[in-house]
Design a protein around this motif. Structure first.
Motif, PDB file in Angstrom:
ATOM      1  N   LEU A   7      40.175  34.185  41.031  1.00  0.00           N
ATOM      2  CA  LEU A   7      39.129  34.697  40.157  1.00  0.00           C
ATOM      3  C   LEU A   7      39.659  35.656  39.099  1.00  0.00           C
ATOM      4  N   PHE A   8      39.702  36.951  39.387  1.00  0.00           N
ATOM      5  CA  PHE A   8      40.061  37.937  38.364  1.00  0.00           C
ATOM      6  C   PHE A   8      41.480  37.710  37.839  1.00  0.00           C
ATOM      7  N   CYS A   9      42.433  37.546  38.744  1.00  0.00           N
ATOM      8  CA  CYS A   9      43.821  37.390  38.322  1.00  0.00           C
ATOM      9  C   CYS A   9      44.023  36.086  37.558  1.00  0.00           C
ATOM     10  N   LEU A  10      43.305  35.041  37.971  1.00  0.00           N
ATOM     11  CA  LEU A  10      43.428  33.767  37.277  1.00  0.00           C
ATOM     12  C   LEU A  10      42.853  33.855  35.876  1.00  0.00           C
ATOM     13  N   ILE A  11      41.757  34.611  35.727  1.00  0.00           N
ATOM     14  CA  ILE A  11      41.185  34.825  34.400  1.00  0.00           C
ATOM     15  C   ILE A  11      42.210  35.512  33.505  1.00  0.00           C
ATOM     16  N   SER A  12      42.834  36.566  34.030  1.00  0.00           N
ATOM     17  CA  SER A  12      43.839  37.292  33.255  1.00  0.00           C
ATOM     18  C   SER A  12      45.007  36.394  32.887  1.00  0.00           C
ATOM     19  N   PHE A  13      45.458  35.596  33.852  1.00  0.00           N
ATOM     20  CA  PHE A  13      46.597  34.710  33.606  1.00  0.00           C
ATOM     21  C   PHE A  13      46.252  33.650  32.569  1.00  0.00           C
ATOM     22  N   ALA A  14      45.069  33.048  32.718  1.00  0.00           N
ATOM     23  CA  ALA A  14      44.658  31.998  31.785  1.00  0.00           C
ATOM     24  C   ALA A  14      44.540  32.542  30.368  1.00  0.00           C
ATOM     25  N   LEU A  15      43.959  33.733  30.241  1.00  0.00           N
ATOM     26  CA  LEU A  15      43.806  34.327  28.922  1.00  0.00           C
ATOM     27  C   LEU A  15      45.144  34.762  28.355  1.00  0.00           C
ATOM     28  N   HIS A  16      46.036  35.229  29.224  1.00  0.00           N
ATOM     29  CA  HIS A  16      47.362  35.634  28.763  1.00  0.00           C
ATOM     30  C   HIS A  16      48.112  34.436  28.185  1.00  0.00           C
ATOM     31  N   CYS A  17      48.022  33.302  28.885  1.00  0.00           N
ATOM     32  CA  CYS A  17      48.691  32.091  28.402  1.00  0.00           C
ATOM     33  C   CYS A  17      48.095  31.641  27.079  1.00  0.00           C
ATOM     34  N   THR A  18      46.771  31.690  26.977  1.00  0.00           N
ATOM     35  CA  THR A  18      46.101  31.286  25.741  1.00  0.00           C
ATOM     36  C   THR A  18      46.509  32.186  24.592  1.00  0.00           C
ATOM     37  N   TYR A 108      28.315  34.074  35.237  1.00  0.00           N
ATOM     38  CA  TYR A 108      28.160  35.314  34.467  1.00  0.00           C
ATOM     39  C   TYR A 108      29.322  36.266  34.733  1.00  0.00           C
ATOM     40  N   LEU A 109      29.723  36.355  35.989  1.00  0.00           N
ATOM     41  CA  LEU A 109      30.841  37.228  36.353  1.00  0.00           C
ATOM     42  C   LEU A 109      32.120  36.802  35.645  1.00  0.00           C
ATOM     43  N   MET A 110      32.359  35.502  35.581  1.00  0.00           N
ATOM     44  CA  MET A 110      33.592  35.004  34.984  1.00  0.00           C
ATOM     45  C   MET A 110      33.621  35.174  33.469  1.00  0.00           C
ATOM     46  N   CYS A 111      32.475  35.497  32.871  1.00  0.00           N
ATOM     47  CA  CYS A 111      32.412  35.696  31.419  1.00  0.00           C
ATOM     48  C   CYS A 111      32.522  37.168  31.026  1.00  0.00           C
ATOM     49  N   PHE A 112      32.889  38.031  31.961  1.00  0.00           N
ATOM     50  CA  PHE A 112      32.898  39.468  31.664  1.00  0.00           C
ATOM     51  C   PHE A 112      33.775  39.816  30.465  1.00  0.00           C
ATOM     52  N   LYS A 128      34.404  47.989  36.063  1.00  0.00           N
ATOM     53  CA  LYS A 128      33.447  48.752  36.866  1.00  0.00           C
ATOM     54  C   LYS A 128      32.193  47.886  36.972  1.00  0.00           C
ATOM     55  N   ILE A 129      31.992  47.291  38.118  1.00  0.00           N
ATOM     56  CA  ILE A 129      30.883  46.365  38.312  1.00  0.00           C
ATOM     57  C   ILE A 129      29.769  47.047  39.103  1.00  0.00           C
ATOM     58  N   CYS A 130      28.532  46.750  38.757  1.00  0.00           N
ATOM     59  CA  CYS A 130      27.395  47.391  39.417  1.00  0.00           C
ATOM     60  C   CYS A 130      27.258  46.928  40.866  1.00  0.00           C
ATOM     61  N   GLN A 131      26.934  47.859  41.731  1.00  0.00           N
ATOM     62  CA  GLN A 131      26.766  47.546  43.149  1.00  0.00           C
ATOM     63  C   GLN A 131      25.705  46.473  43.359  1.00  0.00           C
ATOM     64  N   THR A 132      24.620  46.547  42.588  1.00  0.00           N
ATOM     65  CA  THR A 132      23.552  45.557  42.731  1.00  0.00           C
ATOM     66  C   THR A 132      24.054  44.151  42.414  1.00  0.00           C
ATOM     67  N   ASN A 166      39.607  42.869  42.682  1.00  0.00           N
ATOM     68  CA  ASN A 166      40.043  43.874  41.708  1.00  0.00           C
ATOM     69  C   ASN A 166      38.915  44.438  40.852  1.00  0.00           C
ATOM     70  N   PHE A 167      37.666  44.306  41.311  1.00  0.00           N
ATOM     71  CA  PHE A 167      36.542  44.933  40.630  1.00  0.00           C
ATOM     72  C   PHE A 167      36.251  46.267  41.308  1.00  0.00           C
ATOM     73  N   ASN A 168      35.902  47.255  40.511  1.00  0.00           N
ATOM     74  CA  ASN A 168      35.586  48.579  41.029  1.00  0.00           C
ATOM     75  C   ASN A 168      34.069  48.730  41.112  1.00  0.00           C
ATOM     76  N   MET A 169      33.505  48.685  42.318  1.00  0.00           N
ATOM     77  CA  MET A 169      32.061  48.709  42.483  1.00  0.00           C
ATOM     78  C   MET A 169      31.522  50.131  42.371  1.00  0.00           C
ATOM     79  N   VAL A 170      30.581  50.333  41.438  1.00  0.00           N
ATOM     80  CA  VAL A 170      29.970  51.640  41.207  1.00  0.00           C
ATOM     81  C   VAL A 170      28.459  51.451  41.040  1.00  0.00           C
ATOM     82  N   THR A 171      27.754  52.547  40.807  1.00  0.00           N
ATOM     83  CA  THR A 171      26.293  52.466  40.717  1.00  0.00           C
ATOM     84  C   THR A 171      25.739  52.703  39.314  1.00  0.00           C
TER      85      THR A 171
END
Length: 215
Positions: A7-18, A108-112, A128-132, A166-171
């Motif tokens: 998920l998160f790391c793959l997004i970073s890797f894919a975007l880095h390659c692009t 939606y999460l993958m489009c952050f 920083k992702i919302c707890q909800t 690797n998401f930081n859950m906050v309120t």
């Protein structure tokens, strides 16, 4: 395989390659000074007018980017580019046994990285992702499967799921799920189908009237 890698790391890797091939853009935070990193009010004062796309670089800013398949709600004000979105979603795993709500929330999460307000919640190379958001995503996706793994078996809560990726859950002051994005699309589809049905009904009535007049 660890879900973070997918998920998160793959997004970073894919975007880095692009970016390395097409965009020549590195992954450097726009806000590197310590006094800004943990004070959202200072960030707002300093960057509300420019809104840097912190996930990418300090020189990229939101703009109109049409044709964002899978992240279309950001088209009028996007931090991402079409090639980046395509690269990420082409590399993504396939979810099985997932409800429509689960797919919407995961989408939606993958489009952050497209969000124009990411300068407020992309801090120290973490979202920083919302707890909800975490709790609802886990609730709706815990029975879903990917690569033979059930999300609810690997993770026991929304907190575990988000932190493992690797998401930081906050309120507060965080990346939150906007359900209106998908409900609007659903309403548009329903309206389109209703108009189509009316049109079809009119054709049928017209045909019947013509037949009656012929006889």
């Amino acid at each position: 395989m660890n879900f973070c890698l997918i998920l998160f790391c793959l997004i970073s890797f894919a975007l880095h390659c692009t970016n390395s091939v097409n965009l020549n853009t590195g992954f450097t935070d726009a806000l590197t000074l310590e006094e800004y990193e943990d004070d959202v009010e200072l960030i707002k004062i300093r960057f509300d007018t420019t809104r840097p796309c912190r996930f990418f670089s300090d020189e990229r800013y939101p703009k109109v980017e049409k044709g964002l398949a899978n992240c279309s709600w950001y088209e009028d004000d996007a931090c991402c580019k079409r090639t980046e979105v395509a690269s990420v979603f082409e590399s993504m795993f396939t979810l099985h046994q997932a409800s429509a709500q689960c797919r919407n929330m995961m989408n939606y999460l993958m489009c952050f990285f497209c969000a124009p307000d990411q300068y407020l919640w992309y801090i120290k190379k973490r979202v920083k992702i919302c707890q909800t958001f975490c709790d609802e995503l886990y609730k709706n996706c815990k029975t879903a499967e990917f690569s033979g793994n059930v999300i609810g078996t690997l993770y026991k809560s929304g907190l575990q799921f988000c932190e493992a990726n690797n998401f930081n859950m906050v309120t507060s002051d965080c990346f939150k799920f906007d359900e209106n994005v998908f409900s609007s699309a659903s309403k548009l589809f329903q309206s389109t189908m209703f108009i189509f049905s009316l049109f079809h009904l009119c054709l049928v009535i017209t045909f019947v009237v013509i037949v009656i007049n012929l006889f």
